[in-house]
Enzyme design. Sequence first.
Site, PDB file in Angstrom:
ATOM      1  N   ASP A  45      38.865  -6.875  36.367  1.00  0.00           N
ATOM      2  CA  ASP A  45      38.279  -5.957  37.335  1.00  0.00           C
ATOM      3  C   ASP A  45      36.784  -6.303  37.453  1.00  0.00           C
ATOM      4  O   ASP A  45      36.265  -7.171  36.755  1.00  0.00           O
ATOM      5  CB  ASP A  45      38.523  -4.500  36.920  1.00  0.00           C
ATOM      6  CG  ASP A  45      38.398  -3.549  38.116  1.00  0.00           C
ATOM      7  OD1 ASP A  45      37.865  -3.968  39.164  1.00  0.00           O
ATOM      8  OD2 ASP A  45      38.814  -2.384  38.007  1.00  0.00           O
TER       9      ASP A  45
HETATM   10  C1  NOJ Z   1      36.802  -1.906  40.984  1.00  0.00           C
HETATM   11  C2  NOJ Z   1      38.104  -1.156  40.996  1.00  0.00           C
HETATM   12  O1  NOJ Z   1      38.359  -0.631  39.713  1.00  0.00           O
HETATM   13  C3  NOJ Z   1      39.289  -1.989  41.438  1.00  0.00           C
HETATM   14  O2  NOJ Z   1      40.387  -1.143  41.619  1.00  0.00           O
HETATM   15  C4  NOJ Z   1      38.986  -2.769  42.678  1.00  0.00           C
HETATM   16  O3  NOJ Z   1      40.108  -3.543  43.044  1.00  0.00           O
HETATM   17  C5  NOJ Z   1      37.776  -3.662  42.433  1.00  0.00           C
HETATM   18  N1  NOJ Z   1      36.631  -2.834  42.091  1.00  0.00           N
HETATM   19  C6  NOJ Z   1      37.445  -4.544  43.629  1.00  0.00           C
HETATM   20  O4  NOJ Z   1      36.950  -3.807  44.670  1.00  0.00           O
END
Ligand code: NOJ
Length: 759
Positions: free
Chosen positions: A286
């Site tokens: 993430d």
């Molecule tokens: C953080 C989030 O936790 C995740 O769900 C998301 O896909 C990513 N950012 C990318 O935007």
Amino acid sequence: MILRKHVTAIFLFPLLFSCGPKEQTLTNIPEVEELLKKMTLEEKIGQLNLLTPGGGVATGAVVSENVEAKIKAGQVGGLFGVAGPERVRKAQQLAVEHSRLKIPLLIGSDVIHGYKTTYPIPLGVSCSWDMDLIEQAAHMAATEATADGVMWNFSPMVDIARDPRWGRIAEGAGEDPFLGAAVARAMVKGYQGDDLSAPNTMLACVKHLALYGASQAGRDYHTVDMSKLKMFNQYLPPYQAAVDEGVASAMTSFNDIDGVPASGNKWLLTDLLRGRWGFNGLVISDYTSVNEMVEHGLGDIQAVSALALKAGLDMDMVGEGFLTTLKKSLEEGKVTEEEITQACRRVLEAKYHSGLLNDPYRYSDAQRPERDILTTENRALARKLATRSFVLLKNHDAILPIKKEVKIALVGPLADSRNNMLGTWAPTGNPDLAVTILEGFKNVAPNAVLNYAKGANISDDAEFAKKVNVFGPRIVIDERSPETMLQEAVNAAKTSDVVVAVIGEATEMSGESASRTDISIPESQKKLIRALVATGKPVALVIMSGRPLTIPEEMDLPVAILQVWHPGVEAGNAIADVVFGHYNPSGKLTATWPRNVGQIPIYHSIKNTGRPNPEGGYEKFKTNYLDVSNSPLLPFGHGLSYTAFDYSDLKLDKSEISTEESVTITVTVENVGDVAGEEVVQLYLSDVVRSITPPKRQLKGFKKILLEKGEKKEVTLTLKPEDLKFYNNQLEFVTEPGEFIVYVGTDSNATLSGSFVLK
Ligand code: NOJ
């Protein structure tokens, strides 16, 4: 009752569903292997770098810099936050025309509930219990996203959530592993179709592996500490279901699991995901979650990057720890070249499967947006799905549906608030295109007399509003005093036949980094509700929120309550469809609604204690509270209709089965009301005695049916051998012989029951 003595079936690679896992995508593809042979170490490391040049929602402190130069230098494997065929074509050109090996980029995005045609938030979507519709909606999202150049979707989010304080409960399918697994499969199917390289399908990415929904105290990104038994039986099934469905990629979560953050957790990423579940797709971190292991206390950026690679992580989102440290780690013997090559192989394989290696511009067709995005059909589907996601929580005196030719006071801070219709995590949607409730009422009931008044601010707290308004104005504090606004709404109510109050949470009061400890309706709006009810007019509350709320006071009022989540671009039309009775609501809650936050975590599949208190009243030395009953305000599976359904005649085709046999359950359901309606028939199973303490009951089947007025249907549900299995103390997926009780009905309190014995 029969006591279990032995384990009758052990599956080392458990299948949760009768249809079994789909083939995972191919590996060791000749085109990829050829490419790998030509690559330098730096180029391989470059492929592990996933960046965002900005333009999407930055969900961390960092936005990538010098992206263009890095692409040309072969230091980028993929991008997100870039969309539009022209922009994507330009990005691909940088890679294909300027980098040495001309490897195209993966272009990702968070297409969480629709691309431009935003449909309801996922928690709402799950309340439809309609897997075909969910699949169709996911397919529509894929068609729109690929038309705009995006071929990789950071969805589905399948984190089980049993704590409505956690804002991201909005993004998933609620509390239940059986339903969560079904939704995960439907979404993966919808996004990926049968051919990942088709121009209208995209690579799905199951997230957040794993257990992110169990963040302590509902605080985002917080510690998770969970027994393996609970993981395997309650939290992991939806991720595994996505893998079984052939999901192409997976994203790690921010939290730790057994003390090691997911992005560096070898047990999770290698032993479980690849070993036990047989996943061979791409694993990404993430947003800066590799770097965040430094804050977690696992070492410096070089150490945590090496840890992540060795754990089985392939791609590093935004943090650039892989890009900046892996070469050094290789020189120092902390990682191997084979580990880097293997991660790179997986990135290239994802590109191969999406068809990019054959044609880098496959998703850059300038004609497609006009043809495929925000079409009339797509908007109709979003409207249909929204109506199916609404849950009728109560309907005092059958206030709903409302006749179209009456005087309606349409009040509340969300009645005419375009910015709050789409819901959280809709970065690709355009709030300006959303239909407000006021507009929807005019569209659907053009002859109604509408008296509109805002009535209250979503919240009167300016400091709170500032935090919620990070992506634009969601809570707009009116220049008029709260008293003036309230009076205006009361006047509107007094001069009308009926009141519809649209209240609840602003869009960004749920979602990422939007946890709340008080999940009631803000006081400004409670005052409005009380004043409206005091007028003596019939009042229907339409509640928007991204989570279950604590609404004991409102449930006690003589009102109707329709829960509509955040319904998406067709919000107003869909709400009008249901309020005026064009569609009879059929949604059922997929997360339990607590009486107060003190009851959290709360969910239906609880276990008995040694001192249960089944009657609900307080008893000393029993499992209960002094101040509130154990029962939730609204149980899992709850949802009313404008008609009523009667259940009778539950039958099981066998009273004894072997471990290979299924049980067929039939029940008669009759529509005993005055209008046609859909009902979600739910089946719960109780495993009476087993080697580890069983939940009192668990969802194990459901079917959505349509019954005309007065119609009666025999509904058939099947319990397959794997539905009786659970993970035992050795984490073996087993059944144990003994008695099982089946409950069938309209929600998780279903009482109609039958039983059988597994020999
Ligand atoms: C953080 C989030 O936790 C995740 O769900 C998301 O896909 C990513 N950012 C990318 O935007």
